[in-house]
Design an enzyme around this catalytic site. Structure first.
Site, PDB file in Angstrom:
ATOM      1  N   CYS A   1      39.936  17.649   6.736  1.00  0.00           N
ATOM      2  CA  CYS A   1      40.947  18.699   7.148  1.00  0.00           C
ATOM      3  C   CYS A   1      42.078  18.657   7.516  1.00  0.00           C
ATOM      4  CB  CYS A   1      40.116  20.149   8.014  1.00  0.00           C
ATOM      5  SG  CYS A   1      38.603  20.424   8.621  1.00  0.00           S
TER       6      CYS A   1
ATOM      7  N   HIS B   1      45.709  24.695  11.257  1.00  0.00           N
ATOM      8  CA  HIS B   1      44.019  24.249  10.523  1.00  0.00           C
ATOM      9  C   HIS B   1      43.451  25.424  10.991  1.00  0.00           C
ATOM     10  CE1 HIS B   1      40.899  23.164   8.983  1.00  0.00           C
ATOM     11  NE2 HIS B   1      39.890  22.798   9.653  1.00  0.00           N
TER      12      HIS B   1
ATOM     13  N   ASN C   1      36.863  28.299   7.371  1.00  0.00           N
ATOM     14  CA  ASN C   1      37.061  26.963   7.830  1.00  0.00           C
ATOM     15  C   ASN C   1      37.519  26.588   5.998  1.00  0.00           C
ATOM     16  OD1 ASN C   1      37.582  24.215   7.996  1.00  0.00           O
ATOM     17  ND2 ASN C   1      36.646  24.294   9.422  1.00  0.00           N
TER      18      ASN C   1
HETATM   19  O1  UT7 Z   1      37.788  21.747  10.360  1.00  0.00           O
HETATM   20  C1  UT7 Z   1      37.829  20.211  11.272  1.00  0.00           C
HETATM   21  C2  UT7 Z   1      37.542  20.328  12.815  1.00  0.00           C
HETATM   22  N1  UT7 Z   1      36.283  21.119  12.959  1.00  0.00           N
HETATM   23  C3  UT7 Z   1      36.451  22.198  14.341  1.00  0.00           C
HETATM   24  O2  UT7 Z   1      37.352  21.540  15.064  1.00  0.00           O
HETATM   25  C4  UT7 Z   1      35.278  22.465  14.787  1.00  0.00           C
HETATM   26  C5  UT7 Z   1      35.203  22.374  16.210  1.00  0.00           C
HETATM   27  N2  UT7 Z   1      34.038  22.798  16.681  1.00  0.00           N
HETATM   28  C6  UT7 Z   1      33.942  24.333  16.977  1.00  0.00           C
HETATM   29  O3  UT7 Z   1      34.885  24.628  16.821  1.00  0.00           O
HETATM   30  C7  UT7 Z   1      32.869  24.526  17.837  1.00  0.00           C
HETATM   31  O4  UT7 Z   1      32.041  23.729  18.943  1.00  0.00           O
HETATM   32  C8  UT7 Z   1      31.527  25.845  17.252  1.00  0.00           C
HETATM   33  C9  UT7 Z   1      32.455  26.663  16.655  1.00  0.00           C
HETATM   34  C10 UT7 Z   1      30.948  24.682  16.160  1.00  0.00           C
HETATM   35  C11 UT7 Z   1      30.211  25.650  18.165  1.00  0.00           C
HETATM   36  O5  UT7 Z   1      30.339  26.272  19.816  1.00  0.00           O
HETATM   37  P1  UT7 Z   1      30.150  26.091  21.003  1.00  0.00           P
HETATM   38  O6  UT7 Z   1      30.756  27.145  21.330  1.00  0.00           O
HETATM   39  O7  UT7 Z   1      30.962  24.298  20.811  1.00  0.00           O
HETATM   40  O8  UT7 Z   1      29.262  26.175  20.446  1.00  0.00           O
HETATM   41  P2  UT7 Z   1      27.372  24.972  20.841  1.00  0.00           P
HETATM   42  O9  UT7 Z   1      27.624  23.963  19.519  1.00  0.00           O
HETATM   43  O10 UT7 Z   1      27.922  23.892  22.425  1.00  0.00           O
HETATM   44  O11 UT7 Z   1      26.552  25.705  21.274  1.00  0.00           O
HETATM   45  C12 UT7 Z   1      26.598  26.623  22.043  1.00  0.00           C
HETATM   46  C13 UT7 Z   1      24.963  27.393  21.840  1.00  0.00           C
HETATM   47  C14 UT7 Z   1      23.538  26.501  21.288  1.00  0.00           C
HETATM   48  O12 UT7 Z   1      22.478  27.233  22.026  1.00  0.00           O
HETATM   49  P3  UT7 Z   1      21.942  26.123  23.627  1.00  0.00           P
HETATM   50  O13 UT7 Z   1      21.385  25.131  23.367  1.00  0.00           O
HETATM   51  O14 UT7 Z   1      23.412  25.992  24.643  1.00  0.00           O
HETATM   52  O15 UT7 Z   1      20.402  27.092  23.242  1.00  0.00           O
HETATM   53  C15 UT7 Z   1      23.463  26.628  19.952  1.00  0.00           C
HETATM   54  O16 UT7 Z   1      22.122  26.297  19.501  1.00  0.00           O
HETATM   55  O17 UT7 Z   1      24.427  28.170  20.525  1.00  0.00           O
HETATM   56  C16 UT7 Z   1      23.751  28.165  19.532  1.00  0.00           C
HETATM   57  N3  UT7 Z   1      23.981  27.921  18.294  1.00  0.00           N
HETATM   58  C17 UT7 Z   1      24.145  29.079  17.389  1.00  0.00           C
HETATM   59  N4  UT7 Z   1      23.517  30.598  17.804  1.00  0.00           N
HETATM   60  C18 UT7 Z   1      23.454  31.500  17.315  1.00  0.00           C
HETATM   61  C19 UT7 Z   1      24.483  27.001  17.716  1.00  0.00           C
HETATM   62  N5  UT7 Z   1      24.886  27.715  16.217  1.00  0.00           N
HETATM   63  C20 UT7 Z   1      24.869  28.884  16.750  1.00  0.00           C
HETATM   64  C21 UT7 Z   1      24.829  30.302  15.699  1.00  0.00           C
HETATM   65  N6  UT7 Z   1      24.632  31.105  16.049  1.00  0.00           N
HETATM   66  N7  UT7 Z   1      25.447  29.689  13.781  1.00  0.00           N
END
Ligand code: UT7
Length: 331
Positions: free
Chosen positions: A109, A258, A288
């Protein structure tokens, strides 16, 4: 020697996919996607290849320009259609840029920011008048539509900027840069390429480079780890590029980061103590698109008249690699 972004272009495929559409494919919902990422919808290719999106964005940036005045074309992509030729070589033929040398650059990215800096550096050092940087991504090629953690985040699209040496009397110039990275976090964002089909040595001689990459997936991201990196990388890169330019943060009119997550963007605005109107957040309708987000957003800002000659602008990229970088320039 001063250099300016002379013109911009972009291409977003017509097909728009909403969060509700994705909720029919994976176990997710609009509320989760929009509160966690800021994304409401994204564009998907209906079959347009990466080169076509890049070419169309570039054609829009080249309206009224003689393509033979371009001495260099760099394409940034993590989703090329071919490993060879470089997508930039396809662009040369499609655009009639017969005097350009061409290559692709992959820094995830961050690719567009690195490529812009490389192009500006070449332009300053060599006799040609113009350089073209195109970022084109078809992320749906590597999207795993069974992985709700990642498939809701990405979209397709392309952006292009044409650089030229600045005529005397214009204020446009590149002033500062910061480029960095940490390969230590490489395993947090992995997209697979071709595998060796006929290995002569037993597999254990060259073990899988990223065993943490989820088995059976072409793409995986440890979102939380990348998030932790990004919330620091974005403000740090901006601060360093601004310092390199000899500016204070208050001298900056616009920051175009980004577009990976609204929370990362808004958190950086608070940390840098800049107004939300300075820190551009347009992820809502594009998602993204990896290296293409910055030039896609820039083109929209240019066409809206939001960015004007004489404004101090900072671009900041961060992501897979892990890489990050920023450039500070007067538009
Ligand atoms: O472009 C390259 C650079 N990329 C980035 O900078 C991305 C950086 N990361 C992020 O933006 C965030 O980490 C995400 C948007 C990818 C995820 O957000 P988060 O607040 O970090 O969520 P998480 O991965 O900690 O997941 C929280 C919960 C999990 O459930 P439990 O384990 O707490 O029960 C996931 O299973 O949300 C669940 N989850 C979802 N639920 C509904 C993960 N994806 C989804 C989904 N819908 N699509």
């Amino acid at each position: 020697m001063n250099i300016q972004i002379e013109k911009t272009g972009s291409y977003l495929p017509e097909l728009v996919i909403t969060n509700d559409d994705l909720a029919t494919i994976v176990d997710t919902n609009d509320e989760w996607i929009s509160t966690r990422s800021g994304i409401k919808s994204r564009h998907y290719t209906s079959g347009e290849p990466t080169w076509f999106m890049g070419k169309t964005a570039a054609e829009r940036a080249l309206e009224g320009i003689d393509p033979t005045t371009i001495g260099l074309i760099i394409v940034t992509t993590v989703t090329p259609d071919y490993m060879t030729p470089a997508t930039a070589s396809i662009m040369q033929a499609e655009l009639g840029a017969t005097n350009a040398f061409c290559f692709d650059l992959n820094a995830g990215c961050t690719g567009f920011v690195f490529a812009l800096d490389v192009a500006a550096t070449y332009l300053a050092a060599m006799p040609f008048e113009r350089a073209l940087v195109i970022a084109a991504e078809t992320l749906t090629k590597q999207t795993d539509f069974e992985d709700r953690k990642t498939c809701v985040l990405f979209g397709d699209g392309a952006g292009a900027v044409l650089l030229r040496k600045t005529p005397a009397g214009e204020s446009s110039a590149f002033h500062g840069r910061f480029m960095g990275g940490t390969g230590d976090g490489a395993e947090y964002l992995v997209g697979k390429a071709f595998e060796v089909k006929h290995p002569f040595l037993p597999e254990e001689t060259f073990p899988e480079r990223f065993p943490e990459h989820e088995a059976g997936r072409d793409f995986s991201m440890a979102g939380r780890e990348v998030y932790k990196f990004a919330v620091n990388a974005l403000p740090e890169a901006v601060e360093k590029a601004v310092a390199d330019a000899g500016w204070e943060i208050g001298d900056v009119d616009l920051i175009v980061p980004h577009q990976a997550n609204s929370r990362i963007i808004q958190g950086a605005a608070r940390r840098l103590k800049v107004d939300d109107s300075v820190m551009i957040d347009r992820i809502e309708t594009i998602g993204n698109t990896s290296s293409a987000t910055i030039p896609i957003v820039l083109d929209a800002l240019v066409r809206e008249g939001r960015v004007k000659r004489g404004m101090n602008v900072v671009f900041c990229g961060f992501g897979g690699g892990l890489c990050y970088g920023a450039v500070a320039f007067t538009y």
